[in-house]
Write an enzyme that holds these catalytic residues in place. Structure first.
Site, PDB file in Angstrom:
ATOM      1  N   ASP A  86      40.059   4.595  73.222  1.00 55.64           N
ATOM      2  CA  ASP A  86      41.100   4.289  72.239  1.00 55.64           C
ATOM      3  C   ASP A  86      40.206   4.110  70.776  1.00 55.64           C
ATOM      4  OD1 ASP A  86      39.661   1.806  73.250  1.00 55.64           O
ATOM      5  OD2 ASP A  86      41.246   0.551  72.176  1.00 55.64           O
ATOM      6  N   GLU A 156      39.797  -1.081  74.453  1.00 55.18           N
ATOM      7  CA  GLU A 156      38.701  -1.792  73.974  1.00 55.18           C
ATOM      8  C   GLU A 156      38.840  -2.596  72.534  1.00 55.18           C
ATOM      9  OE1 GLU A 156      34.755  -2.531  72.332  1.00 55.18           O
ATOM     10  OE2 GLU A 156      36.178  -1.159  71.578  1.00 55.18           O
TER      11      GLU A 156
END
Length: 385
Positions: A86, A156
């Site tokens: 991400d 994350e």
């Protein structure tokens, strides 16, 4: 300004399919041009999984939007190599493009910026260049000298309870078992061992409200916080030696709040404090130290994250450091290496990109660092010196 050197015909979004046979730089572009803001990683996770499914030497497991690929060669040691899929939100910085940073711009920019060719765009630094290197090597290296567990995970960049690696550790901890772990967070191609722990606390004082014209009838909670700030100002950060690295600690007020109106004596003040502590200190010991440091005040822990020892004295770690030819440094910020450390796995950070450019609107990674990190990991995993 950076000069755009991408041919106009090439400024288009890459298709969702990934071709790991291209260079790590081109693979970074392809990964970045598939948007994957936290919570929207499924398309990229699908593409990564599809590319790995073409590699018969890997056993692939999908867990939500986390993809795990393992070699099962019966090697004496296993190494986990991980990266998150991400990014933070896009801000007119996709699709990617190649740019040239001039010597003058490099001198005026953040410390460590070098002139030369860069890949510009969201995710190039944090951390799709690292993911590209990992994905390319996972597919190409069919006979690594250690067994490898490759992991690419989601969420994350957002709150810890959403972190895909954390979910995997809770549900399938056996998939994270290893003798050593490498996280591809940006380190400018250097080795940053472990990470400091982090704890945030609220230190609270109380008073009694009164009209400010008759202040003597009340008790000012903000004034009562003065000793808290005095203790913080007098604090001298410790440097703690852990597994060959020196971790510098930190204790800082990062926010202060209090007061209800411009003519009212405040009855409460809260000083929000962040403590960064060496990985040799447990979160329990860190909390106990803080409560002693702020003895006499009300202390509430609002967030805690354990640190991670680098374990650089382990032979498998020493072999890695020798292969990548980079002097280890401590990681002061918190990263997911701590999740491996909590499972008893020593871990380091190693990836292309300057962390000071992570999340920036002009996020960009030097092409030379992508190549250097690929070469370093390749040497390590193939046993070449």
């Amino acid at each position: 300004m950076s000069a755009d050197v991408t041919p106009p015909a090439d400024r288009q979004q890459h298709p969702a399919g990934l071709d790991p046979s291209v260079s790590a730089v081109e693979l970074t572009r392809a990964l970045c041009d598939i948007p994957s803001v936290s919570g929207s990683e499924s398309v990229l996770a699908d593409a990564v999984e599809a590319a790995l499914d073409e590699a018969p030497h890997l056993r692939v497991t999908r867990f939500g939007n986390t993809v795990v690929a393992r070699t099962e060669l019966g090697r004496a040691q296993r190494v986990a190599i991980a990266g998150h899929l991400d990014t933070v939100p896009i801000n007119d910085n996709l699709p990617t493009r190649l740019v040239e940073v001039s010597p003058d711009e490099a001198a005026a920019d953040v410390e460590g910026t070098e002139p030369g060719a860069y890949l510009w765009g969201r995710g190039t630094v944090d951390m799709k260049a690292g993911v590209a290197v990992q994905l390319k090597l996972a597919i190409e290296l069919t006979e690594p000298v250690v067994d490898v567990t490759w992991l690419w995970y989601d969420n994350e960049e957002v709150s810890a309870e959403l972190n895909g690696l954390g979910h995997l550790a809770d549900a399938r901890p056996e998939l994270l078992r290893a003798d050593f772990a490498i996280l591809g967070e940006p380190t400018r191609g250097l080795v940053e061992g472990g990470c400091n722990g982090s704890m945030r606390i609220d230190v609270r004082t109380h008073g009694r409200r009164a009209h400010s014209a008759r202040a003597w009838t009340g008790s000012n909670a903000i004034h009562a916080a003065a000793p808290i700030l005095a203790r913080l100002a007098a604090y001298e950060p410790a440097t703690v030696h852990v597994d060959g690295l020196d971790y510098r600690e930190g204790l800082n007020a990062v926010r202060i709040s209090g007061g209800v109106a411009g003519n009212v004596i405040p009855d409460e003040c809260v000083v929000h404090v962040n403590y960064r502590f060496a990985p040799s200190t447990s979160v329990e010991d860190a909390e106990a130290w803080l409560r002693t440091f702020f003895d006499g005040f009300e202390v509430e822990v609002v967030d805690r994250s354990p640190g991670a020892r680098p374990g650089l004295d382990a032979p498998v770690a020493a072999a890695f450091v020798a292969a990548v030819d980079a002097e280890p440094r401590p990681k002061y910020g918190w990263t997911d290496v701590a999740r491996f450390s909590a499972l008893g796995v020593p871990a380091v950070n190693y990836g292309p990109g300057d962390p000071q450019k992570a999340h920036a609107d002009d996020e960009r990674v030097p092409l030379a660092q992508i190549d250097r990190v690929e070469q370093g990991l390749r040497r390590y995993l193939t046993g070449l010196s």
